[in-house]
Scaffold this motif. Structure first.
Motif, PDB file in Angstrom:
ATOM      1  N   GLU A   1       0.812  -1.216   0.000  1.00 53.18           N
ATOM      2  CA  GLU A   1       0.000   0.000   0.000  1.00 53.18           C
ATOM      3  C   GLU A   1       0.846   1.268   0.000  1.00 53.18           C
ATOM      4  O   GLU A   1       0.352   2.338   0.338  1.00 53.18           O
ATOM      5  N   THR A   2       2.107   1.170  -0.370  1.00 53.17           N
ATOM      6  CA  THR A   2       2.965   2.357  -0.360  1.00 53.17           C
ATOM      7  C   THR A   2       2.451   3.388  -1.355  1.00 53.17           C
ATOM      8  O   THR A   2       1.865   3.052  -2.370  1.00 53.17           O
ATOM      9  N   LYS A   3       2.680   4.646  -1.042  1.00 51.93           N
ATOM     10  CA  LYS A   3       2.232   5.743  -1.901  1.00 51.93           C
ATOM     11  C   LYS A   3       3.393   6.490  -2.539  1.00 51.93           C
ATOM     12  O   LYS A   3       3.207   7.223  -3.491  1.00 51.93           O
ATOM     13  N   PHE A   4       4.610   6.342  -1.995  1.00 54.56           N
ATOM     14  CA  PHE A   4       5.749   7.132  -2.438  1.00 54.56           C
ATOM     15  C   PHE A   4       6.910   6.242  -2.869  1.00 54.56           C
ATOM     16  O   PHE A   4       7.028   5.105  -2.436  1.00 54.56           O
ATOM     17  N   PHE A   5       7.770   6.811  -3.716  1.00 57.86           N
ATOM     18  CA  PHE A   5       8.994   6.128  -4.118  1.00 57.86           C
ATOM     19  C   PHE A   5      10.094   7.144  -4.371  1.00 57.86           C
ATOM     20  O   PHE A   5       9.841   8.338  -4.517  1.00 57.86           O
ATOM     21  N   THR A   6      11.321   6.648  -4.411  1.00 57.61           N
ATOM     22  CA  THR A   6      12.496   7.467  -4.667  1.00 57.61           C
ATOM     23  C   THR A   6      12.990   7.153  -6.076  1.00 57.61           C
ATOM     24  O   THR A   6      12.914   6.012  -6.523  1.00 57.61           O
ATOM     25  N   TYR A   7      13.505   8.174  -6.763  1.00 58.32           N
ATOM     26  CA  TYR A   7      13.992   7.977  -8.125  1.00 58.32           C
ATOM     27  C   TYR A   7      15.300   8.726  -8.355  1.00 58.32           C
ATOM     28  O   TYR A   7      15.632   9.655  -7.621  1.00 58.32           O
ATOM     29  N   ILE A   8      16.024   8.307  -9.391  1.00 61.91           N
ATOM     30  CA  ILE A   8      17.240   8.990  -9.829  1.00 61.91           C
ATOM     31  C   ILE A   8      17.118   9.229 -11.330  1.00 61.91           C
ATOM     32  O   ILE A   8      16.807   8.314 -12.089  1.00 61.91           O
ATOM     33  N   LYS A   9      17.393  10.468 -11.723  1.00 65.34           N
ATOM     34  CA  LYS A   9      17.438  10.844 -13.142  1.00 65.34           C
ATOM     35  C   LYS A   9      18.899  10.928 -13.568  1.00 65.34           C
ATOM     36  O   LYS A   9      19.773  11.268 -12.757  1.00 65.34           O
ATOM     37  N   PHE A  10      19.136  10.675 -14.833  1.00 65.38           N
ATOM     38  CA  PHE A  10      20.491  10.606 -15.372  1.00 65.38           C
ATOM     39  C   PHE A  10      20.649  11.508 -16.590  1.00 65.38           C
ATOM     40  O   PHE A  10      19.671  11.870 -17.234  1.00 65.38           O
ATOM     41  N   PHE A  11      21.903  11.813 -16.912  1.00 63.51           N
ATOM     42  CA  PHE A  11      22.211  12.530 -18.147  1.00 63.51           C
ATOM     43  C   PHE A  11      23.257  11.740 -18.922  1.00 63.51           C
ATOM     44  O   PHE A  11      23.993  10.931 -18.348  1.00 63.51           O
ATOM     45  N   ILE A  12      23.311  11.983 -20.218  1.00 66.18           N
ATOM     46  CA  ILE A  12      24.255  11.299 -21.103  1.00 66.18           C
ATOM     47  C   ILE A  12      25.301  12.293 -21.573  1.00 66.18           C
ATOM     48  O   ILE A  12      24.960  13.374 -22.067  1.00 66.18           O
ATOM     49  N   GLU A  13      26.559  11.941 -21.406  1.00 66.16           N
ATOM     50  CA  GLU A  13      27.649  12.726 -21.974  1.00 66.16           C
ATOM     51  C   GLU A  13      27.732  12.327 -23.446  1.00 66.16           C
ATOM     52  O   GLU A  13      28.047  11.178 -23.766  1.00 66.16           O
ATOM     53  N   ILE A  14      27.421  13.242 -24.333  1.00 62.77           N
ATOM     54  CA  ILE A  14      27.285  12.936 -25.757  1.00 62.77           C
ATOM     55  C   ILE A  14      28.589  12.393 -26.343  1.00 62.77           C
ATOM     56  O   ILE A  14      28.574  11.404 -27.080  1.00 62.77           O
ATOM     57  N   GLU A  15      29.719  12.981 -26.012  1.00 61.42           N
ATOM     58  CA  GLU A  15      31.002  12.574 -26.585  1.00 61.42           C
ATOM     59  C   GLU A  15      31.360  11.123 -26.294  1.00 61.42           C
ATOM     60  O   GLU A  15      31.852  10.395 -27.151  1.00 61.42           O
ATOM     61  N   THR A  16      31.087  10.665 -25.075  1.00 58.22           N
ATOM     62  CA  THR A  16      31.461   9.306 -24.670  1.00 58.22           C
ATOM     63  C   THR A  16      30.282   8.343 -24.662  1.00 58.22           C
ATOM     64  O   THR A  16      30.479   7.139 -24.518  1.00 58.22           O
ATOM     65  N   ASN A  17      29.062   8.880 -24.729  1.00 60.88           N
ATOM     66  CA  ASN A  17      27.818   8.105 -24.634  1.00 60.88           C
ATOM     67  C   ASN A  17      27.693   7.388 -23.280  1.00 60.88           C
ATOM     68  O   ASN A  17      27.027   6.370 -23.170  1.00 60.88           O
ATOM     69  N   LYS A  18      28.331   7.943 -22.253  1.00 63.18           N
ATOM     70  CA  LYS A  18      28.216   7.394 -20.902  1.00 63.18           C
ATOM     71  C   LYS A  18      27.117   8.134 -20.157  1.00 63.18           C
ATOM     72  O   LYS A  18      26.912   9.324 -20.348  1.00 63.18           O
ATOM     73  N   THR A  19      26.437   7.405 -19.276  1.00 67.76           N
ATOM     74  CA  THR A  19      25.301   7.943 -18.530  1.00 67.76           C
ATOM     75  C   THR A  19      25.683   8.108 -17.063  1.00 67.76           C
ATOM     76  O   THR A  19      26.233   7.180 -16.454  1.00 67.76           O
ATOM     77  N   TYR A  20      25.371   9.288 -16.505  1.00 72.17           N
ATOM     78  CA  TYR A  20      25.733   9.634 -15.140  1.00 72.17           C
ATOM     79  C   TYR A  20      24.514  10.101 -14.350  1.00 72.17           C
ATOM     80  O   TYR A  20      23.613  10.741 -14.902  1.00 72.17           O
ATOM     81  N   GLY A  21      24.514   9.826 -13.048  1.00 71.56           N
ATOM     82  CA  GLY A  21      23.448  10.286 -12.174  1.00 71.56           C
ATOM     83  C   GLY A  21      23.503  11.788 -12.007  1.00 71.56           C
ATOM     84  O   GLY A  21      24.586  12.369 -11.921  1.00 71.56           O
ATOM     85  N   LEU A  22      22.312  12.430 -11.929  1.00 68.19           N
ATOM     86  CA  LEU A  22      22.256  13.881 -11.807  1.00 68.19           C
ATOM     87  C   LEU A  22      21.294  14.353 -10.713  1.00 68.19           C
ATOM     88  O   LEU A  22      21.622  15.240  -9.942  1.00 68.19           O
ATOM     89  N   ILE A  23      20.098  13.761 -10.655  1.00 70.56           N
ATOM     90  CA  ILE A  23      19.056  14.258  -9.764  1.00 70.56           C
ATOM     91  C   ILE A  23      18.440  13.104  -8.986  1.00 70.56           C
ATOM     92  O   ILE A  23      18.119  12.064  -9.559  1.00 70.56           O
ATOM     93  N   GLY A  24      18.278  13.288  -7.694  1.00 66.22           N
ATOM     94  CA  GLY A  24      17.594  12.315  -6.853  1.00 66.22           C
ATOM     95  C   GLY A  24      16.353  12.964  -6.270  1.00 66.22           C
ATOM     96  O   GLY A  24      16.415  14.091  -5.791  1.00 66.22           O
ATOM     97  N   GLY A  25      15.227  12.255  -6.341  1.00 66.67           N
ATOM     98  CA  GLY A  25      13.983  12.834  -5.852  1.00 66.67           C
ATOM     99  C   GLY A  25      13.044  11.794  -5.278  1.00 66.67           C
ATOM    100  O   GLY A  25      13.319  10.593  -5.301  1.00 66.67           O
TER     101      GLY A  25
END
Length: 152
Positions: free
Chosen positions: A58-82
């Motif tokens: 019955e949980t109502k909330f969750f935690t998430y992490i958004k990421f960004f991609i460095e275009i030159e290397t195509n690597k993905t990094y964490g940016l925002i936690g909410g």
């Protein structure tokens, strides 16, 4: 854990931040939260339905992490936690206010030619409904501090 140092500018000041890769964050979170960590592609139609189906009890909330991609290397990094709720989640990858003051969005705005937001997010579904909101906030603060993530 794999990481890289990035320059982040705000209010005329540039500071260096260490951001961690998607895989490093995901692997580390799975050690701590086991099966509660799932990844979602936010570009898929009916994106919220899968997150809602995966919630615990019955949980109502969750935690998430958004990421960004460095275009030159195509690597993905964490940016925002909410933290948000299952019924009307407010995870927007591209929302921007006129006088933006959120550091993750300022970082992306000032580096449009180098980075782009990733459609992949990580979600931590916690297990119990007791102290539901507080658990999600506690996990949010934990991931923000552990992986150098900005507020949502």
């Amino acid at each position: 854990m794999e990481s890289k140092i990035f320059d982040v500018e705000a209010a005329g000041l540039t500071l260096q931040f260490e951001f961690y890769t998607f895989d490093s964050i995901q692997d580390d979170l799975k050690k701590i939260f086991e099966g509660q960590v799932k990844q979602y592609d936010m570009s898929i139609y009916k994106k919220w339905s899968q997150i809602r189906q995966d919630k615990n009890d019955e949980t109502k909330f969750f935690t998430y992490i958004k990421f960004f991609i460095e275009i030159e290397t195509n690597k993905t990094y964490g940016l925002i936690g909410g933290k948000t709720n299952y019924n009307s989640p407010d995870i927007s990858l591209h929302d921007e206010e006129e006088n933006e003051r959120r550091f993750g969005r300022l970082f992306m705005k000032s580096n449009k030619d180098k980075y782009k937001m990733s459609n992949m997010i990580l979600v931590v579904h916690h297990k119990t409904k007791d102290e539901d909101s507080m658990q999600a906030v506690f996990i949010e603060r934990y991931v923000q501090r552990k992986y150098n993530l900005f507020d949502s």
